[in-house]
Design a protein around this motif. Structure first.
Motif, PDB file in Angstrom:
ATOM      1  N   THR A 144       0.823  -1.217   0.000  1.00 46.59           N
ATOM      2  CA  THR A 144       0.000   0.000   0.000  1.00 46.59           C
ATOM      3  C   THR A 144       0.853   1.262   0.000  1.00 46.59           C
ATOM      4  OG1 THR A 144      -0.127   0.025   2.419  1.00 46.59           O
ATOM      5  CG2 THR A 144      -1.860  -1.175   1.225  1.00 46.59           C
ATOM      6  N   ILE A 145       0.189   2.357  -0.311  1.00 48.03           N
ATOM      7  CA  ILE A 145       0.837   3.665  -0.303  1.00 48.03           C
ATOM      8  C   ILE A 145      -0.188   4.694   0.181  1.00 48.03           C
ATOM      9  CG2 ILE A 145       0.227   4.221  -2.697  1.00 48.03           C
ATOM     10  CD1 ILE A 145       2.994   5.549  -2.969  1.00 48.03           C
ATOM     11  N   ASN A 146       0.289   5.697   0.899  1.00 50.11           N
ATOM     12  CA  ASN A 146      -0.592   6.759   1.381  1.00 50.11           C
ATOM     13  C   ASN A 146      -0.654   7.896   0.358  1.00 50.11           C
ATOM     14  OD1 ASN A 146      -1.105   5.462   3.871  1.00 50.11           O
ATOM     15  ND2 ASN A 146       0.788   6.287   4.734  1.00 50.11           N
ATOM     16  N   VAL A 147      -1.844   8.399   0.126  1.00 42.82           N
ATOM     17  CA  VAL A 147      -2.037   9.537  -0.775  1.00 42.82           C
ATOM     18  C   VAL A 147      -2.759  10.629   0.004  1.00 42.82           C
ATOM     19  CG1 VAL A 147      -3.026  10.374  -2.937  1.00 42.82           C
ATOM     20  CG2 VAL A 147      -2.166   8.027  -2.789  1.00 42.82           C
ATOM     21  N   ARG A 148      -2.137  11.786   0.093  1.00 41.41           N
ATOM     22  CA  ARG A 148      -2.736  12.931   0.766  1.00 41.41           C
ATOM     23  C   ARG A 148      -3.326  13.887  -0.272  1.00 41.41           C
ATOM     24  NH1 ARG A 148       2.315  14.285   4.816  1.00 41.41           N
ATOM     25  NH2 ARG A 148       2.041  12.509   6.258  1.00 41.41           N
ATOM     26  N   PHE A 149      -4.285  14.697   0.158  1.00 42.90           N
ATOM     27  CA  PHE A 149      -4.948  15.628  -0.746  1.00 42.90           C
ATOM     28  C   PHE A 149      -4.880  17.032  -0.156  1.00 42.90           C
ATOM     29  CE2 PHE A 149      -6.973  11.464  -1.095  1.00 42.90           C
ATOM     30  CZ  PHE A 149      -6.720  11.180  -2.433  1.00 42.90           C
ATOM     31  N   ASP A 150      -4.474  17.982  -1.017  1.00 44.17           N
ATOM     32  CA  ASP A 150      -4.301  19.368  -0.605  1.00 44.17           C
ATOM     33  C   ASP A 150      -5.149  20.255  -1.517  1.00 44.17           C
ATOM     34  OD1 ASP A 150      -2.930  21.602   0.781  1.00 44.17           O
ATOM     35  OD2 ASP A 150      -2.015  21.933  -1.171  1.00 44.17           O
ATOM     36  N   ALA A 151      -5.698  21.342  -0.962  1.00 41.80           N
ATOM     37  CA  ALA A 151      -6.561  22.232  -1.743  1.00 41.80           C
ATOM     38  C   ALA A 151      -6.226  23.682  -1.435  1.00 41.80           C
ATOM     39  CB  ALA A 151      -8.028  21.953  -1.430  1.00 41.80           C
TER      40      ALA A 151
ATOM     41  N   TRP B 186     -13.737  31.167  -2.757  1.00 42.40           N
ATOM     42  CA  TRP B 186     -14.375  29.878  -2.507  1.00 42.40           C
ATOM     43  C   TRP B 186     -13.821  29.239  -1.245  1.00 42.40           C
ATOM     44  CZ3 TRP B 186     -14.108  26.918  -7.865  1.00 42.40           C
ATOM     45  CH2 TRP B 186     -14.884  27.614  -8.822  1.00 42.40           C
ATOM     46  N   ILE B 187     -14.659  28.402  -0.616  1.00 46.75           N
ATOM     47  CA  ILE B 187     -14.160  27.412   0.332  1.00 46.75           C
ATOM     48  C   ILE B 187     -13.870  26.168  -0.496  1.00 46.75           C
ATOM     49  CG2 ILE B 187     -14.733  25.954   2.304  1.00 46.75           C
ATOM     50  CD1 ILE B 187     -16.552  28.163   3.306  1.00 46.75           C
ATOM     51  N   PHE B 188     -12.626  25.740  -0.509  1.00 47.82           N
ATOM     52  CA  PHE B 188     -12.212  24.625  -1.365  1.00 47.82           C
ATOM     53  C   PHE B 188     -11.388  23.664  -0.522  1.00 47.82           C
ATOM     54  CE2 PHE B 188      -8.949  23.133  -4.614  1.00 47.82           C
ATOM     55  CZ  PHE B 188      -9.781  22.146  -5.131  1.00 47.82           C
ATOM     56  N   GLN B 189     -11.831  22.412  -0.442  1.00 48.10           N
ATOM     57  CA  GLN B 189     -11.137  21.447   0.405  1.00 48.10           C
ATOM     58  C   GLN B 189     -11.421  20.024  -0.069  1.00 48.10           C
ATOM     59  OE1 GLN B 189     -12.820  22.593   4.161  1.00 48.10           O
ATOM     60  NE2 GLN B 189     -14.727  21.462   3.838  1.00 48.10           N
ATOM     61  N   PRO B 190     -10.530  19.081   0.266  1.00 51.56           N
ATOM     62  CA  PRO B 190     -10.782  17.686  -0.103  1.00 51.56           C
ATOM     63  C   PRO B 190     -11.805  17.068   0.838  1.00 51.56           C
ATOM     64  CG  PRO B 190      -8.719  17.849   1.105  1.00 51.56           C
ATOM     65  CD  PRO B 190      -9.207  19.259   0.903  1.00 51.56           C
ATOM     66  N   ASN B 191     -12.580  16.130   0.339  1.00 51.63           N
ATOM     67  CA  ASN B 191     -13.515  15.406   1.196  1.00 51.63           C
ATOM     68  C   ASN B 191     -12.779  14.426   2.101  1.00 51.63           C
ATOM     69  OD1 ASN B 191     -15.652  16.780   0.103  1.00 51.63           O
ATOM     70  ND2 ASN B 191     -16.344  15.106  -1.217  1.00 51.63           N
ATOM     71  N   GLU B 192     -11.598  13.983   1.664  1.00 53.15           N
ATOM     72  CA  GLU B 192     -10.743  13.112   2.467  1.00 53.15           C
ATOM     73  C   GLU B 192      -9.349  13.727   2.502  1.00 53.15           C
ATOM     74  OE1 GLU B 192     -11.830   8.629   1.659  1.00 53.15           O
ATOM     75  OE2 GLU B 192     -11.764   9.712  -0.245  1.00 53.15           O
ATOM     76  N   ARG B 193      -8.761  13.794   3.676  1.00 53.67           N
ATOM     77  CA  ARG B 193      -7.411  14.354   3.777  1.00 53.67           C
ATOM     78  C   ARG B 193      -6.348  13.355   3.346  1.00 53.67           C
ATOM     79  NH1 ARG B 193      -7.045  19.716   3.590  1.00 53.67           N
ATOM     80  NH2 ARG B 193      -8.702  20.673   4.823  1.00 53.67           N
ATOM     81  N   GLN B 194      -6.590  12.072   3.572  1.00 55.38           N
ATOM     82  CA  GLN B 194      -5.599  11.053   3.218  1.00 55.38           C
ATOM     83  C   GLN B 194      -6.300   9.715   3.062  1.00 55.38           C
ATOM     84  OE1 GLN B 194      -1.654  11.019   5.124  1.00 55.38           O
ATOM     85  NE2 GLN B 194      -1.985   8.884   5.661  1.00 55.38           N
ATOM     86  N   VAL B 195      -5.829   8.931   2.092  1.00 52.43           N
ATOM     87  CA  VAL B 195      -6.318   7.564   1.913  1.00 52.43           C
ATOM     88  C   VAL B 195      -5.123   6.634   1.764  1.00 52.43           C
ATOM     89  CG1 VAL B 195      -8.486   8.281   0.843  1.00 52.43           C
ATOM     90  CG2 VAL B 195      -6.495   7.803  -0.597  1.00 52.43           C
ATOM     91  N   THR B 196      -5.342   5.372   2.084  1.00 51.83           N
ATOM     92  CA  THR B 196      -4.333   4.340   1.880  1.00 51.83           C
ATOM     93  C   THR B 196      -4.848   3.405   0.802  1.00 51.83           C
ATOM     94  OG1 THR B 196      -3.581   4.470   4.177  1.00 51.83           O
ATOM     95  CG2 THR B 196      -3.002   2.490   2.952  1.00 51.83           C
ATOM     96  N   VAL B 197      -4.081   3.254  -0.279  1.00 54.70           N
ATOM     97  CA  VAL B 197      -4.511   2.416  -1.407  1.00 54.70           C
ATOM     98  C   VAL B 197      -3.436   1.406  -1.738  1.00 54.70           C
ATOM     99  CG1 VAL B 197      -5.972   4.211  -2.391  1.00 54.70           C
ATOM    100  CG2 VAL B 197      -3.581   4.060  -3.099  1.00 54.70           C
ATOM    101  N   ARG B 198      -3.860   0.309  -2.324  1.00 56.76           N
ATOM    102  CA  ARG B 198      -2.894  -0.661  -2.834  1.00 56.76           C
ATOM    103  C   ARG B 198      -2.330  -0.157  -4.162  1.00 56.76           C
ATOM    104  NH1 ARG B 198      -5.638  -6.352  -3.161  1.00 56.76           N
ATOM    105  NH2 ARG B 198      -7.398  -5.093  -3.865  1.00 56.76           N
ATOM    106  N   LEU B 199      -1.105  -0.480  -4.423  1.00 53.10           N
ATOM    107  CA  LEU B 199      -0.492  -0.085  -5.692  1.00 53.10           C
ATOM    108  C   LEU B 199      -1.247  -0.738  -6.838  1.00 53.10           C
ATOM    109  CD1 LEU B 199       3.320  -0.257  -4.806  1.00 53.10           C
ATOM    110  CD2 LEU B 199       1.869   1.775  -4.992  1.00 53.10           C
TER     111      LEU B 199
END
Length: 205
Positions: free
Chosen positions: A69-76, A84-97
């Motif tokens: 797995t690898i962690n993916v973060r989201f920035d806005a 605008w108010i602009f933001q990710p619905n999820e701050r970080q997810v862990t996914v399989r490659l």
């Protein structure tokens, strides 16, 4: 005493000076033009050069999915010209490659006028951009929100398992996907309606 020697202008020096002056002028005009077309130019530049952690585009998901797995973060981010108010619905997810994953960013227009904006993006570490594949996203397309309107914008992606073969990324570091919205045109304040003329003034007409 020797007579002073007159200095004869060097034609090559004059020509070189004109070339330098012309180049500086052309550069100045180019920078002004870039300021008015920064988002389209940035999009084209990144697509051609892969600069700034530009991601890859994919039509479908990966045929290979690993258990690692690898962690993916989201920035806005929204520039000062985008109220605008602009933001990710999820701050970080862990996914399989190789696993296809969908997430979304949320935007709300906090102003009392319609606002059209366009998002640029990048991935860090920059070298990870070659392995971050987006199947669907909202980048480089105009998004218009009416006053008070809210919108969810999906992103569908996967991380190529080939990232493990890159000597700089063998540890599969956390990847950050960042979006920044810029205005497509200046936000204009609504024009106030003209107040009705006083009755006395109307009668005098």
């Amino acid at each position: 005493m020797d007579a002073p020697t007159s200095h004869t202008p060097n034609p090559r020096s004059g020509r070189r000076a004109r070339i330098i002056a012309f180049s500086c002028l052309a550069f100045a005009f180019g920078m002004v033009g870039a300021a008015y077309a920064s988002v389209p130019l940035y999009a084209l530049f990144c697509k051609v050069t892969g600069y700034g952690g530009t991601t890859q585009r994919a039509e479908q998901g990966s045929a290979t999915i690993l258990d690692q797995t690898i962690n993916v973060r989201f920035d806005a981010n929204a520039s000062p010209g985008v109220p605008w108010i602009f933001q990710p619905n999820e701050r970080q997810v862990t996914v399989r490659l190789g696993e296809t994953r969908q997430t979304a960013y949320h935007a709300k227009n906090n102003s009392n006028v319609p606002v059209t904006a366009q998002a640029t993006f990048n991935v860090t570490p920059l070298v990870a951009g070659s392995y971050f594949n987006k199947i669907a996203c909202f980048c480089f397309s105009n998004q218009t929100l009416q006053p008070g309107e809210e919108l969810d914008m999906p992103v569908v992606f996967f991380v190529d398992p080939a990232i493990l073969d890159d000597p700089d990324l063998k540890t599969a570091p956390t990847i950050t996907l960042s979006y920044t919205f810029f205005p497509v045109e200046p936000v204009r304040a609504p024009v106030a309606e003209a107040a009705p003329a006083p009755a006395a003034a109307r009668n005098a007409l």
